[in-house]
Write an enzyme that holds these catalytic residues in place. Structure first.
Site, PDB file in Angstrom:
ATOM      1  N   CYS A  44       2.667  14.611  -7.758  1.00 37.37           N
ATOM      2  CA  CYS A  44       1.910  13.803  -8.714  1.00 37.37           C
ATOM      3  C   CYS A  44       0.415  14.172  -8.737  1.00 37.37           C
ATOM      4  O   CYS A  44       0.066  15.212  -9.283  1.00 37.37           O
ATOM      5  CB  CYS A  44       2.162  12.323  -8.440  1.00 37.37           C
ATOM      6  N   ARG A  67       1.031   4.297 -19.302  1.00 38.26           N
ATOM      7  CA  ARG A  67       1.414   4.807 -17.989  1.00 38.26           C
ATOM      8  C   ARG A  67       2.926   5.013 -17.904  1.00 38.26           C
ATOM      9  O   ARG A  67       3.689   4.184 -18.415  1.00 38.26           O
ATOM     10  CB  ARG A  67       0.967   3.759 -16.952  1.00 38.26           C
ATOM     11  N   HIS A 123       7.882  10.651  -6.640  1.00 39.03           N
ATOM     12  CA  HIS A 123       7.582   9.979  -5.382  1.00 39.03           C
ATOM     13  C   HIS A 123       8.916   9.544  -4.783  1.00 39.03           C
ATOM     14  O   HIS A 123       9.960   9.728  -5.373  1.00 39.03           O
ATOM     15  CB  HIS A 123       6.719   8.734  -5.622  1.00 39.03           C
TER      16      HIS A 123
HETATM   17  N1  GLN Z   1      -3.927   9.396 -10.804  1.00 45.24           N
HETATM   18  C1  GLN Z   1      -2.882  10.239 -11.336  1.00 45.24           C
HETATM   19  C2  GLN Z   1      -2.243   9.674 -12.589  1.00 45.24           C
HETATM   20  O1  GLN Z   1      -2.291   8.479 -12.803  1.00 45.24           O
HETATM   21  C3  GLN Z   1      -1.839  10.493 -10.275  1.00 45.24           C
HETATM   22  C4  GLN Z   1      -1.052   9.270  -9.898  1.00 45.24           C
HETATM   23  C5  GLN Z   1      -0.127   9.478  -8.744  1.00 45.24           C
HETATM   24  O2  GLN Z   1      -0.339  10.338  -7.895  1.00 45.24           O
HETATM   25  N2  GLN Z   1       0.902   8.672  -8.669  1.00 45.24           N
HETATM   26  O3  GLN Z   1      -1.681  10.416 -13.361  1.00 45.24           O
END
Ligand code: GLN
Length: 249
Positions: free
Chosen positions: A90, A123, A205
């Site tokens: 990520c 998101r 993740h």
């Molecule tokens: N900050 C980054 C995003 O929102 C990565 C997020 C994360 O590592 N889960 O895309």
């Protein structure tokens, strides 16, 4: 002794991704191979001769600090150029690309992946599953990939990088992000993760290597300089149950 680098857990460790290093160490030890984890924190030099490196996810501000440090230090880049395996999750994926958008600005990445990350309007959160493409150093992967995604970034791969998987559930790289509507059919957002040279990167993740033992063993095999098929199989019913549960949701 297998030396595992846990890179910047103080800034790229928000989502339990430190577990990926633990999984590598445990799967090595279960095979009688001694392994240890070296945690390299912000401001510390990244040793360039470890056997495998892991980077986790993080929040926008944290990942900017990570990128600045890794560029200035150069150790991880030298390790990649020497062909040492690197696994990034990520924010880790975004940081290893050419540039990413975080905290409202465009930030230079480490440049190990031909990948550019822009911002999604909405998101992407939820289960993500994909079929491995078998690109580059992931040619031996055959098992479906499963993880949990939580990102604002949409990552577009250039010709130098190839996807790790083709999305069967969830969003993944959101590679048509400029026009992406998250209600689009999965076929319109097919790439998940990236591979280039000795780097494997993903939005999964979970931690990813707990949920994808074949991927863990591929990294272990690369760290040891052997083929995946040369590793002694492990019989771990709890891992099989976790996968069956996660892949059925
Ligand atoms: N900050 C980054 C995003 O929102 C990565 C997020 C994360 O590592 N889960 O895309």
């Amino acid at each position: 002794m297998l030396n595992i680098g846990l890179i910047l857990p103080d800034v790229l460790g928000t989502y339990g991704d430190d577990g990926n290093a633990l999984v590598l160490r445990q799967r090595a030890r279960l095979r009688g191979i001694d392994a240890q984890i070296h945690a390299i924190k912000l401001g510390e030099a990244v040793p360039e001769t470890l056997d495998v490196y892991t980077l986790g996810g993080g929040e926008d501000t944290a990942q900017i600090l990570a990128a600045e440090h890794l560029i200035a230090d150069g150790g991880l880049t030298r390790a990649a150029h020497a062909g040492r395996p690197i696994f990034a999750i990520c924010a880790g994926l975004q940081v290893l690309g050419e540039s990413f958008r975080a905290s409202g600005r465009v930030v230079d990445g480490v440049g190990l992946l031909d990948a550019t990350t822009v911002a999604l309007e909405q998101r992407a959160i939820g289960e993500v599953a994909s079929t491995p493409t078998g690109a580059g150093i992931t040619a031996e992967l055959t098992e479906p990939l499963t993880g949990f995604e939580n990102h604002q970034g949409a990552t577009i791969l250039g010709p130098g990088a190839q996807p790790l998987g083709r999305v069967t559930r969830g969003v993944g790289n959101a590679d048509s992000a400029a026009t992406l509507d998250l209600d689009d059919a999965p076929s319109q957002r097919t790439a998940e993760g990236a591979t280039q040279g000795s780097v494997i990167a993903t939005y999964m993740h979970g931690p990813a290597l707990a949920r994808n033992p074949q991927l863990a063993d591929l990294l272990l095999a690369q760290a040891m300089g052997v083929r995946l098929q040369d590793l002694e199989p492990l019989n771990l019913p709890a891992v099989d149950r976790l996968r069956a549960e996660r892949l059925s949701v």
